[in-house]
Write a protein that holds these residues in place. Structure first.
Motif, mmCIF file in Angstrom:
data_model
loop_
_atom_site.group_PDB
_atom_site.id
_atom_site.type_symbol
_atom_site.label_atom_id
_atom_site.label_comp_id
_atom_site.label_asym_id
_atom_site.label_seq_id
_atom_site.Cartn_x
_atom_site.Cartn_y
_atom_site.Cartn_z
ATOM 1 N N UNK A 15 0.849 -1.188 0.000
ATOM 2 C CA UNK A 15 0.000 0.000 0.000
ATOM 3 C C UNK A 15 0.890 1.246 0.000
ATOM 4 N N UNK A 16 0.617 2.119 -0.914
ATOM 5 C CA UNK A 16 1.417 3.330 -1.012
ATOM 6 C C UNK A 16 2.607 3.168 -1.929
ATOM 7 N N UNK A 17 2.545 2.162 -2.767
ATOM 8 C CA UNK A 17 3.631 1.984 -3.725
ATOM 9 C C UNK A 17 3.749 3.223 -4.609
ATOM 10 N N UNK A 219 -4.362 -9.669 -5.989
ATOM 11 C CA UNK A 219 -5.603 -9.725 -6.762
ATOM 12 C C UNK A 219 -6.567 -8.652 -6.315
ATOM 13 N N UNK A 220 -7.287 -8.100 -7.289
ATOM 14 C CA UNK A 220 -8.327 -7.153 -6.935
ATOM 15 C C UNK A 220 -9.533 -7.930 -6.397
ATOM 16 N N UNK A 221 -10.389 -7.244 -5.728
ATOM 17 C CA UNK A 221 -11.519 -7.936 -5.100
ATOM 18 C C UNK A 221 -12.717 -8.053 -6.025
ATOM 19 N N UNK B 36 -3.723 9.995 -4.127
ATOM 20 C CA UNK B 36 -3.798 8.554 -4.381
ATOM 21 C C UNK B 36 -4.403 8.301 -5.745
ATOM 22 N N UNK B 37 -3.958 7.230 -6.345
ATOM 23 C CA UNK B 37 -4.484 6.845 -7.652
ATOM 24 C C UNK B 37 -5.882 6.270 -7.521
ATOM 25 N N UNK B 39 -6.685 3.547 -8.511
ATOM 26 C CA UNK B 39 -6.635 2.098 -8.319
ATOM 27 C C UNK B 39 -6.658 1.724 -6.835
ATOM 28 N N UNK B 42 -9.332 -2.061 -1.753
ATOM 29 C CA UNK B 42 -8.895 -3.233 -1.009
ATOM 30 C C UNK B 42 -8.662 -4.386 -1.979
ATOM 31 N N UNK B 43 -7.621 -5.168 -1.729
ATOM 32 C CA UNK B 43 -7.373 -6.329 -2.568
ATOM 33 C C UNK B 43 -8.184 -7.509 -2.066
ATOM 34 N N UNK B 47 -6.740 -6.367 2.260
ATOM 35 C CA UNK B 47 -5.718 -5.389 2.625
ATOM 36 C C UNK B 47 -5.882 -4.148 1.764
ATOM 37 N N UNK B 48 -5.673 -2.984 2.401
ATOM 38 C CA UNK B 48 -5.742 -1.747 1.617
ATOM 39 C C UNK B 48 -4.626 -1.770 0.578
ATOM 40 N N UNK B 49 -4.963 -1.440 -0.635
ATOM 41 C CA UNK B 49 -4.003 -1.499 -1.721
ATOM 42 C C UNK B 49 -4.136 -0.243 -2.561
ATOM 43 N N UNK B 50 -3.080 0.268 -3.053
ATOM 44 C CA UNK B 50 -3.209 1.432 -3.898
ATOM 45 C C UNK B 50 -1.887 2.084 -4.203
ATOM 46 N N UNK B 51 -1.936 2.952 -5.197
ATOM 47 C CA UNK B 51 -0.728 3.614 -5.647
ATOM 48 C C UNK B 51 -0.703 5.050 -5.146
ATOM 49 N N UNK B 52 0.340 5.393 -4.486
ATOM 50 C CA UNK B 52 0.535 6.774 -4.059
ATOM 51 C C UNK B 52 1.134 7.531 -5.228
ATOM 52 N N UNK B 53 0.339 8.436 -5.785
ATOM 53 C CA UNK B 53 0.863 9.202 -6.922
ATOM 54 C C UNK B 53 1.981 10.104 -6.442
#
Lengths: 1142, 133
Positions: A15-17, A219-221, B36-37, B39, B42-43, B47-53
């Protein structure tokens, strides 16, 4: 997988990539890099699959216009720590660009270089027949690409394409594109063809098992679907004629066939198509994967054809990457799916195992000629039955009755050897005091030239014999001592005695020996009253005197990933390539390598970026002494050399790409680097190689002469020397004997023959290595020095008045005396193995080739013990360890221990476990410590042997008449072969069989009536077919005189004239096929034979019916055959030329 | 972080030198806004998932009452489509230069009737165009 680190894999799902994209290209000689500021979105995607070619696409939304045709590189990065780690998506060609006026941006469509194949197929300038490998190599080159494996192997790579398949007879297009052809090659090679992301080469790609697993965090949900499992594939079907003509493999159909069907493939459309199936099956058998369609938060590092696992909850799905779309905007989403192969169910009741059947007709669509042809295919079964084969074996095989063919079968036995010593010699030459000898009282006194031994334990009242060199000039002494080493007596050995037997006294427990120091290497003290052959001191193998186990198979000793150091250079390793960038004077990268005594070869390929180099080299060094230096100054080339290691130690391999004191810019690459003891074909580090050489009678390859003043002509038969105007005419060949006769080995005894015109002088060659004149007609046993030295011929001997030009003909080096000249013929096959071929006693690993595939039956196991094993235990003074699949109580071999013996100090036995006795070690801890510094290899017989399948390989060949078959292995393993003999029957049958594919009406029926078991009938049928089909019907206006049956004159369309005076031949020689029906044949003007239906000469027989005239395909020999006819008496007769009244 | 009177400087196209704003300010508020993007979410594992622009710094500057001359100097800067602004970034531990755009600002003039109208203090936001590197 694309190259990435584990940190990348973690970072991309975190998260936060943070993401980055880079596009790089060159415009007007300026390198341009576009980043996130200029790029709005990037979408790499492809739709792939097995048995097809795949073109990858890159869609770009950019604020910057990129010119059409630009080749750009795309890299995608994820922030790892404080910097981005990029993975390479490869190069793409800008194909289309549209301005989006609303956003003032450009929508750019790019493809990888598979785009070059998207054009109409055209003549690529090859000569048929051609192997699939050579064909795709040339095809790629034709469209501006490079084939990745021009010398590598893949399924069916050696199969022949007999003719042009994708153009019509006139060379016009049939509508194929080059991409279509690549699709067909992908099917024939059971692969996926694509552009390699790292170097833009065209790659034959097979499924790559990554053993990588992604889980729910990737994977997306939404949209996560995993469907049914496809496979495991267990059947291959080749289909043509709209599915009406199918053949399948394997011949024993599985209970539940899961098939891959290949339809209407032009390459696999001949009557040999069944020969492709085993190799395709070998690649696809067992293929299984889950059908899937899912959206991912982004994986990005899988490549096309990567096998990977998806773990969801308790379930793990095995998947293959065939279709991928990565949407990279401000964020990232990757959509992956893999479909079921096209639905295909074959009606196996209407399919067949192979095409090898008589009584079977097929329909082939000939796209070239736009016609449908009936094909009768009959050859293979007949050929198997009537082709004579023979068997032989040996470590070096010589055939005198071979023909041009692949071996029918080929096997190589494993073998393991090690140096051994019995321990009979009690005298240790390494435990002596020099310049001392024994005094009369048993003490030692200084005396130059002598050496005196330490105390040697002996038994009292026992006979011993001391032996030494016959050329000894020093006298010897033996002193005997008691247990407390009190002197008993001194014995004297005269200098002329080569052996001396004595009986120890009843109190003798030790002896000491003094003798000349120069005799140390010959001195032996042994039990008994006679002298036996010399053996060095110490039992071998033993902990003190280990002995390496040497098995069949050479190794590449150079580990490109091994320890290296740089000096004024940076270096990196990628794809088996060492790249060295010079950053200063004397730039170099050095490797260290442990080498034993012996001769070594070093070889590899290199490139330089700077064409102005003055010093660049690859060197072998030891203790700062240079053993070998090879210049590497060209822009690209190969380096190759030999060196000798006289002392075991750490040697340095130096790659210097700037050997001067100037600072220059140069980037060098070194690939396929190999250091080996005897193998010359590159193999990877950690693998084992076995080279098998087929060699014709003549070992000398005149094409390797590099001196352009020597003119080589007539396929090497004639060497025309330059005219010299001084000296004795010596003229270097510009190559060493090893280069000119690459298959000669040290120890070979060979003969040199040639004819020199004029014949007055210089009937020899000069071997520089040994400064040796080798006379024509003489034999010679080849030495390493001979092989390493340059060869010189001799032109006119001007110094003795010879001024005319010298021509040397029939120059040859042969192994059998008086063998005639023949063209140099040689083929080397390399077999790469995971382990060497071992042998213990009569139990031996066995390498063999079956259906073009390489197999090894493993019967010997091997383990290397280094003390890290957790299952050692100590019991009854034995260190014991379990050993799986070891056969109980059988012989074994070790580098440190003998398998036999009466003392318990050094023995190994195998029961359901192995154990080692070493009386000097008594605790498990010290035993493991000892093993850590004395890695102990044990070879043992397997309880359950197993078979390794190692893929498709080249098959060794034989040549017409004479063939040598050898391995280059030092151990000279034994080979077993079946080969096709060169007999008249062979030729006869081959000629017939070569004609057997016919269209002529009626022939099929004739063949169909033959019983399978009726051998003679088959021969006759083939023969009759020859008569009917091979020859072009040439009805000759014979002008026969019916009153006496004489032929007035016959003239063929190709200029052969026969007349009534005896059919003198006006052009060339001819012969007529001998058949039971009768025929006549001549060689030149000599009648060699004539045959009629009853065997009698009927010189006045009238000529009726049709004569056939044609050229035999094999050798273009003109021939006539007559046809049966029925005479006026209703008897069956055969036409007969009048022979001139004999 | 405001560490001395020259901690915030600004320049627009046409200016040769940066103008230190410290002399005109009564307060500076530093915002480090994450973008945040789309995208993000949650996956499948929850889990929270995402791209920090990226982080786009935003400085809200409270100006004091400006004189006519001062305001005539500042106004073109605020009205320019983009500015180059330097500030001390505690994360980077150095002065960072960024391209910004400004938010709307309003200046109130009071005491118009008395004829002693003056500019009241006002605030204006400077928002980074690009993410902080």
């Amino acid at each position: 997988m694309k190259t990435h680190t584990s940190n990348f894999k973690n970072a991309i799902k975190t998260f936060g990539r943070e993401l980055d994209s880079k596009i790089t290209y060159t415009e007007n000689n300026t390198t341009i890099e576009l980043g996130n500021e200029q790029l709005n979105s990037i979408t790499p995607h492809y739709e792939g699959g097995i048995l097809k070619s795949v073109m990858k696409q890159l869609d770009i939304d950019s604020n910057v216009e990129i010119p059409l045709g630009t080749i750009l590189t795309y890299q995608f990065g994820v922030k790892v720590g404080n910097s981005y780690e990029y993975i390479n998506f490869g190069n793409y060609v800008v194909y289309k660009s549209e301005k989006q006026e609303d956003t003032n941006s450009y929508k750019i469509t790019c493809y990888d270089k598979m785009l070059y194949a998207m054009k109409e197929y055209e003549d690529i300038g090859v000569t048929y027949p051609i192997t699939i490998r050579d064909y795709i190599t040339t095809l790629c080159s034709h469209i501006g690409l490079t084939f990745r494996y021009p010398t590598g192997t893949f399924a069916n790579y050696s199969k022949q394409i007999p003719k042009e398949l994708y153009l019509d007879e006139n060379g016009n297009s049939l509508g194929y594109t080059f991409r279509d052809v690549l699709d067909e090659i992908a099917q024939a090679s059971a692969s996926t063809i694509c552009i390699n992301e790292t170097d833009d080469t065209v790659e034959i790609r097979y499924l790559n098992n990554t053993n990588d697993t992604i889980d729910e965090e990737f994977l997306k949900d939404v949209n996560v679907d995993f469907g049914e499992k496809f496979g495991a594939v267990n059947t291959i079907v080749l289909s043509r004629s709209a599915g009406s003509d199918n053949i399948y493999y394997p011949s024993t159909l599985p209970e539940n066939p899961v098939e891959i069907k290949i339809v209407d493939n032009q390459i696999m459309n001949g009557n040999d198509r069944d020969t492709y199936m085993a190799n395709i099956y070998a690649k696809l058998n067992g293929l299984e994967y889950y059908i899937n369609d899912f959206s991912s938060t982004g994986v990005c590092y899988y490549n096309l054809c990567d096998k990977y696992n998806v773990s969801i909850g308790e379930n793990t799905y095995s998947c293959v990457m065939f279709n991928d779309e990565i949407n990279i905007t401000q964020g990232l989403q990757e959509n992956i799916y893999t479909d079921m192969p096209e639905e295909s169910v074959t009606d196996y009741t209407k399919a067949d195992k192979t095409d090898r059947r008589i009584n079977q007709a097929y329909i082939i669509v000939n796209k070239q000629q736009q016609e449908i042809t009936a094909l009768v295919s009959t050859t293979q079964d007949i050929q198997k039955e009537i082709n004579p084969t023979d068997s032989t074996n040996g470590s070096s095989i010589y055939l005198e009755d071979s023909t041009d063919a692949e071996l029918v079968s080929f096997e190589v036995e494993g073998k393991t050897e090690q140096a051994t010593r019995s321990g009979k010699n009690l005298f240790n030459k390494n435990d002596v005091t020099s310049n001392y000898r024994l005094n009369s009282d048993g003490t030692v006194l200084s005396s130059n030239g002598f050496s005196v031994s330490n105390y040697i334990k002996v038994s009292p009242s026992t006979k011993y014999t001391f032996s030494r060199n016959s050329s000894e000039t020093y006298y010897g002494n033996i002193c005997e001592y008691t247990t407390s080493k009190a002197h008993i007596q001194r014995l004297y050995i005269a200098s002329d005695k080569t052996s001396y037997t004595f009986t120890t006294t009843s109190t003798t427990e030790y002896v000491r020996i003094s003798d000349g120091t120069d005799n140390l290497n010959y001195e032996q003290l042994e039990l008994g009253n006679s002298s036996t052959s010399y053996e060095e001191y110490g039992v071998m193998p033993s902990p003190d005197y280990p002995s390496e186990l040497v098995s069949v198979g050479y190794q590449n000793l150079f580990n490109i990933n091994g320890t290296k150091t740089n000096y004024n250079a940076t270096s990196s390793i990628l794809n088996n390539t060492l790249t060295v960038i010079a950053t200063g004077e004397y730039a170099q990268t050095n490797y260290s390598i442990e080498l034993d005594k012996g001769n070594y070869n070093i070889s590899g390929d290199y490139t330089n970026s700077n064409s102005s180099l003055t010093s660049a080299y690859v060197q072998i060094r030891y203790n700062n002494t240079q053993l070998l230096s090879i210049n590497t100054l060209n822009m690209n080339g190969f380096f190759k050399g030999t060196f000798t290691v006289n002392e075991k130690g750490t040697y340095q391999i130096r790659f210097s790409n700037n050997g001067t004191s100037s600072v220059i810019t140069n980037t060098s690459t070194y690939t396929n680097i190999m250091i080996s003891k005897y193998g010359t074909s590159y193999i990877d580090y950690g693998k084992y190689g076995l080279e098998v050489v087929s060699q014709g009678a003549n070992y000398f390859d005149t094409s390797k002469i590099t001196n352009t003043n020597i003119i080589v002509s007539d396929n090497g038969k004639t060497l025309t020397m330059p005219i010299v105007t001084s000296g004795n005419g010596i003229t270097g060949a510009g190559a060493t004997l090893k280069q000119l006769a690459p298959n000669l080995k040290v120890g070979d005894t060979v003969y040199l023959y040639a004819t020199r015109t004029p014949s007055t002088y210089n009937k020899y060659i000069y071997l520089h290595g040994s400064s040796f004149i080798w006379n024509f007609g003489n034999s010679k046993t080849i030495t390493q020095q001979d092989l390493n030295g340059n060869v010189s011929f001799y032109a006119n001997r001007y110094s003795d008045g010879e001024t005319s030009q010298v021509v040397i003909t029939d120059f040859r080096i042969v192994k059998t005396q008086n063998t005639a000249w023949e063209e140099y013929k040689s083929k080397k096959c390399l077999y790469t193995l995971n382990e060497p071929l071992r042998g213990i006693g009569n139990i031996k690993d066995l390498l063999y080739i079956k259906n073009g595939m390489l197999y090894v039956d493993r019967k010997i196991g091997s383990v290397v013990l280094n003390g890290t094993e957790s299952d050692w235990w100590y019991q009854n003074t034995q260190f014991r360890k379990s050993l799986e699949n070891a056969k109980q109580s059988t012989e074994c071999l070790s580098n440190y221990y003998k398998n036999t013996g009466t003392d318990n100090r050094v023995n190994i036995y195998l029961e359901n476990y192995m154990y080692i006795e070493n009386s000097s070690i008594t605790t498990l801890e010290s035993w493991k410590t000892w093993l850590s510094t004395h890695n102990t290899e044990v070879n043992y017989i397997l309880e359950t042997p197993y078979t390794e399948e190692l893929g498709e390989v080249d098959i060794p060949v034989t040549y017409k008449d004479k063939t040598h078959i050898d391995t280059t292995d030092d151990l000279q393993p034994k080979m077993y072969i079946d080969y096709v003999r060169d007999t008249q029957l062979t030729n006869y049958v081959e000629e017939h069989i070569s004609q057997i594919v016919i269209n002529e009406e009626g022939i099929t029926q004739r063949v169909e009536t033959i019983e399978d078991s009726d051998y003679d009938s088959r021969i006759n049928a083939v023969e009759q077919r020859q008569t009917d089909t091979e020859l072009t019907v040439d009805v000759i206006s014979t002008n026969i005189d019916k009153t006496n049956g004489n032929i007035q004159e016959v003239t063929t369309t190709t200029g052969f004239t026969f007349n009534a005076e005896g059919m003198s031949i006006k052009q060339g020689d001819f012969e007529i096929l001998q058949t039971p029906q009768g025929a006549y044949y001549k060689e030149g003007n000599n009648v060699v034979g004539e045959y009629t239906k009853d065997g009698s000469k009927q010189k006045d027989l009238a000529l009726f019916g049709v004569y056939y005239y044609g050229m035999k395909d094999k050798d273009d020999t003109p021939m006539f055959v007559t046809q049966l006819y029925t005479d006026d008496n209703n008897e069956e007769c055969v036409g007969h030329f009048y022979n001139g009244g004999n | 972080m405001f560490i001395n009177t020259d901690s915030i400087k600004v320049k627009i196209s046409g200016m040769n030198n940066y103008l230190s704003l410290g002399q005109y300010l009564v307060e500076a508020k530093y915002g480090y806004n994450k973008l945040w993007s789309s995208d993000s979410g949650r996956n499948l594992a929850g889990t929270q998932s995402g791209t920090l622009i990226g982080i786009f710094p935003k400085l809200i500057l409270q100006f004091r009452r400006l004189t006519k001359t001062e305001f005539e100097l500042i106004a073109p800067i605020l009205d320019a489509p983009s500015q180059s602004l330097q500030y001390y970034d505690p994360n980077k531990k150095t002065t960072v230069t960024m391209t910004t755009y400004t938010g709307d600002y309003e200046v109130v003039n009071k005491q118009i009737i008395s004829g002693n109208a003056k500019n009241e203090g006002f605030s204006c936001s400077f928002i980074a165009v690009r993410k902080r590197s």
